[in-house]
Scaffold this active site. Structure first.
Site, mmCIF file in Angstrom:
data_model
loop_
_atom_site.group_PDB
_atom_site.id
_atom_site.type_symbol
_atom_site.label_atom_id
_atom_site.label_comp_id
_atom_site.label_asym_id
_atom_site.label_seq_id
_atom_site.Cartn_x
_atom_site.Cartn_y
_atom_site.Cartn_z
ATOM 1 N N HIS A 56 10.093 -31.167 11.603
ATOM 2 C CA HIS A 56 9.410 -31.664 12.804
ATOM 3 C C HIS A 56 9.471 -33.182 12.780
ATOM 4 O O HIS A 56 9.392 -33.796 11.730
ATOM 5 C CB HIS A 56 7.942 -31.206 12.807
ATOM 6 C CG HIS A 56 7.306 -31.302 14.155
ATOM 7 N ND1 HIS A 56 6.821 -32.479 14.667
ATOM 8 C CD2 HIS A 56 7.106 -30.369 15.104
ATOM 9 C CE1 HIS A 56 6.338 -32.255 15.867
ATOM 10 N NE2 HIS A 56 6.491 -30.995 16.170
ATOM 11 N N ASP A 64 7.177 -22.842 15.781
ATOM 12 C CA ASP A 64 8.134 -21.815 16.230
ATOM 13 C C ASP A 64 8.469 -20.794 15.160
ATOM 14 O O ASP A 64 9.074 -19.763 15.448
ATOM 15 C CB ASP A 64 9.430 -22.500 16.688
ATOM 16 C CG ASP A 64 9.178 -23.319 17.940
ATOM 17 O OD1 ASP A 64 9.332 -24.548 17.889
ATOM 18 O OD2 ASP A 64 8.778 -22.719 18.952
HETATM 19 C C1 SDX Z 1 9.116 -28.122 18.652
HETATM 20 O O1 SDX Z 1 8.071 -32.926 19.198
HETATM 21 C C2 SDX Z 1 7.262 -31.908 19.251
HETATM 22 O O2 SDX Z 1 6.034 -32.066 19.198
HETATM 23 C C3 SDX Z 1 7.945 -30.574 19.456
HETATM 24 C C4 SDX Z 1 7.038 -29.323 19.352
HETATM 25 C C5 SDX Z 1 6.054 -29.267 20.508
HETATM 26 O O3 SDX Z 1 5.036 -28.583 20.382
HETATM 27 O O4 SDX Z 1 6.383 -29.833 21.597
HETATM 28 O O5 SDX Z 1 6.308 -29.337 18.126
HETATM 29 C C6 SDX Z 1 7.856 -28.041 19.433
HETATM 30 O O6 SDX Z 1 10.114 -28.530 19.211
HETATM 31 C C7 SDX Z 1 9.106 -27.813 17.168
HETATM 32 C C8 SDX Z 1 10.482 -28.059 16.501
HETATM 33 C C9 SDX Z 1 11.339 -26.807 16.747
HETATM 34 N N1 SDX Z 1 12.727 -27.069 16.340
HETATM 35 C C10 SDX Z 1 13.253 -26.447 15.272
HETATM 36 O O7 SDX Z 1 12.633 -25.704 14.500
HETATM 37 C C11 SDX Z 1 14.745 -26.704 15.092
HETATM 38 C C12 SDX Z 1 15.025 -27.046 13.615
HETATM 39 N N2 SDX Z 1 14.459 -28.361 13.294
HETATM 40 C C13 SDX Z 1 15.302 -29.504 13.427
HETATM 41 O O8 SDX Z 1 16.278 -29.448 14.404
HETATM 42 C C14 SDX Z 1 14.563 -30.830 13.293
HETATM 43 O O9 SDX Z 1 13.699 -30.692 12.238
HETATM 44 C C15 SDX Z 1 13.774 -31.358 14.487
HETATM 45 C C16 SDX Z 1 14.610 -31.423 15.719
HETATM 46 C C17 SDX Z 1 12.589 -30.505 14.717
HETATM 47 C C18 SDX Z 1 13.321 -32.764 14.119
HETATM 48 O O10 SDX Z 1 14.433 -33.580 14.115
HETATM 49 P P1 SDX Z 1 14.343 -35.104 13.633
HETATM 50 O O11 SDX Z 1 12.951 -35.592 13.622
HETATM 51 O O12 SDX Z 1 15.337 -35.874 14.419
HETATM 52 O O13 SDX Z 1 14.716 -35.041 12.117
HETATM 53 P P2 SDX Z 1 16.168 -35.009 11.598
HETATM 54 O O14 SDX Z 1 16.936 -33.991 12.378
HETATM 55 O O15 SDX Z 1 16.683 -36.405 11.519
HETATM 56 O O16 SDX Z 1 15.951 -34.422 10.131
HETATM 57 C C19 SDX Z 1 15.617 -35.284 9.063
HETATM 58 C C20 SDX Z 1 16.460 -34.765 7.904
HETATM 59 C C21 SDX Z 1 17.927 -34.664 8.227
HETATM 60 O O17 SDX Z 1 18.604 -34.849 7.016
HETATM 61 P P3 SDX Z 1 19.425 -36.232 6.791
HETATM 62 O O18 SDX Z 1 20.326 -36.405 8.015
HETATM 63 O O19 SDX Z 1 18.360 -37.320 6.750
HETATM 64 O O20 SDX Z 1 20.152 -36.026 5.507
HETATM 65 O O21 SDX Z 1 16.052 -33.404 7.601
HETATM 66 C C22 SDX Z 1 17.142 -32.532 7.822
HETATM 67 C C23 SDX Z 1 18.150 -33.254 8.671
HETATM 68 O O22 SDX Z 1 19.456 -32.796 8.384
HETATM 69 N N3 SDX Z 1 16.599 -31.378 8.557
HETATM 70 C C24 SDX Z 1 16.863 -30.104 8.288
HETATM 71 C C25 SDX Z 1 16.101 -29.374 9.225
HETATM 72 N N4 SDX Z 1 15.432 -30.206 10.010
HETATM 73 C C26 SDX Z 1 15.768 -31.453 9.606
HETATM 74 N N5 SDX Z 1 17.666 -29.511 7.363
HETATM 75 C C27 SDX Z 1 17.684 -28.158 7.390
HETATM 76 N N6 SDX Z 1 16.976 -27.373 8.244
HETATM 77 C C28 SDX Z 1 16.178 -27.958 9.167
HETATM 78 N N7 SDX Z 1 15.482 -27.201 10.002
#
Ligand code: SDX
Length: 438
Positions: free
Chosen positions: A316, A373
């Protein structure tokens, strides 16, 4: 909790020095009631010729708001000061809608008047039924939501003068009231069953379950367990500060666009699998993993930067601790499946995946915890919803948050159109080249 208001006797400014010119600028630091302070950079470009650069808005406060507060480090979510755990335990969704819109939990008479207004706006204009016929039978229900909610902007010219507080309130109530009807009709359209009209003797959650799952051929009794679980799921999804879809609604609303069209834009943004589409993606991921013994393989894939696979339902932008909604959702999951006597192997798999991920160095280091989720899809599947409806339910519940944030923005006297700038890295000026010389 992040530091509360710092000691007012100390100077609340920062001094920024451009080391290439030695020029400095002193900028005020703004403090809210709780949470991180904000450096007010509104004068920055005028006085330095520089923009700030923050593409994902990881360090940017786009507005000030009094509706929802999140402390991602600790895992706190509050609506108007009330903890989400308390609201999920003691309130119903109508309470929370009133709270988000008006800033206070309703007294008995206020709640009765609010519920009556919502109940008596649940029907759609009969002509709107025809919009559904324009979609292919296999259209994704979120595509239908974006289309039909947007179409409401063509219907309600009597509540689009957004400078009129009464019309803002009418548009707000219409949106909150009609989303369950639109959502249920999207489901009925996708399964080829007749639309079911709302009933005024049912609660908000009961009405939605009734419109979704009843058929004209037999009586449908709404299960109180499912109605309570549905209501709680709506509460947990109601609002969440300046997330992607809420920011979409605020930015589209900042041009004084039609409020119904702005909420349609919110639906479009929420649909993405990185945002509200994640609940559907979690179920698809669990079904792809298939069996518990394959979980380590997928956890390793999620850690591999060269592999686009991510653990859906984990991570998140704000929560670097447990999403408090996920905990309530997990408890609800066990209750619903227990009440229904369902022993869903996907729940077992989800719990094993959660256990393994939470003890894995990668997830610990990157602070990737289950989000809202992660468990919602399992409950919704147990309640009989197809995965394609999961994000529709998220949009239904989030409508009150979008509407409350839209109204806060419109009613803010300092509100201006949102128009960010950019860091340009394209071609510099060059002479035109006629076709025969290219
Ligand atoms: C919702 O914003 C909100 O408030 C949203 C929400 C709401 O109520 O409105 O809470 C609802 O959207 C919840 C999130 C649902 N999405 C998912 O579950 C999809 C999976 N999660 C990711 O796509 C990601 O964690 C996000 C999109 C939620 C957050 O993305 P960020 O903040 O841009 O973080 P990032 O992608 O830069 O991740 C940081 C690091 C990365 O590694 P590096 O590039 O630094 O090496 O963590 C890794 C990412 O690769 N990472 C994951 C991961 N999520 C992040 N690695 C594996 N699995 C994951 N799920």
């Amino acid at each position: 909790m992040n530091d509360v208001k710092p000691d007012s006797s100390t100077k609340q400014t920062v001094t920024l020095t451009d080391n290439s010119t030695g020029k400095s600028i002193e900028l005020p630091i703004l403090g809210g009631t709780v949470g991180p302070r904000a450096i007010d950079v509104r004068r920055l470009y005028a006085e330095t010729g520089c923009f700030t650069y923050d593409p994902g808005f990881t360090s940017t406060a786009s507005c000030d708001s009094a509706i929802t507060y999140i402390d991602g480090e600790v895992g706190i979510l509050m609506h108007r000061g009330y903890m989400i755990e308390d609201l999920a335990e003691h309130s119903d969704f109508m309470d929370v809608c009133y709270l988000l819109l008006h800033g206070e939990l309703p007294k008995k008479d206020e709640k009765a008047a609010f519920e009556r207004s919502i109940t008596y706006h649940t029907m759609l204009h009969e002509q709107m039924n025809y919009f559904y016929r324009g979609f292919r039978r296999d259209s994704h229900p979120m595509a239908i939501m974006v289309g039909v909610v947007g179409a409401m902007s063509a219907f309600y010219h009597d509540s689009t003068d957004i400078s009129d507080p009464h019309q803002r309130m009418v548009a707000s109530h219409r949106l909150i009231a009609k989303m369950p009807t639109i959502a249920a009709m999207a489901y009925k359209f996708s399964v080829g069953q007749p639309f079911v009209y709302p009933r005024n003797d049912l609660s908000y959650a009961e009405n939605f379950l009734y419109m979704t799952f009843s058929v004209p051929c037999e009586e449908y009794k709404v299960s109180p367990v499912l109605a309570r679980a549905m209501d709680r799921i709506f509460i947990l999804h109601a609002d969440h500060e300046q997330n992607a879809s809420t920011s979409t609604v605020r930015i589209s609303g900042s041009s004084n666009a039609n409020p119904f069209a702005c909420i349609a834009a919110g639906c479009a943004s929420l649909w993405g699998p990185a945002h509200g589409g994640a609940n559907e993606a979690v179920l698809q991921m669990l079904q792809e993993i298939g069996t518990k013994d394959r979980i380590p393989e997928f956890v390793e894939r999620a850690k591999d930067r060269d592999d686009p696979f991510r653990l859906m339902g984990f991570g998140h932008r704000v929560y670097k601790n447990y999403d408090p909604r996920a905990k309530v959702m997990q408890k609800s999951c066990h209750e619903v499946l227990g009440e229904l006597g369902i022993n869903d192997p996907l729940l077992e798999m989800a719990m094993e995946l959660e256990r393994l991920a939470l003890q894995d160095e990668y997830f610990i280091e990157k602070k990737l915890f289950p989000n809202v989720d992660f468990y919602s899809g399992i409950i919704l599947k147990a309640m009989g919803f197809p995965t394609s409806m999961f994000t529709v339910l998220f949009a239904l519940a989030r409508t009150v948050g979008w509407v409350a944030q839209w109204r806060e923005m419109i009613e803010d006297p300092s509100q201006r159109i949102s128009r960010p700038r950019q860091l340009y890295n394209g071609q510099t000026k060059r002479d035109y080249v006629p076709l025969d010389q290219r």
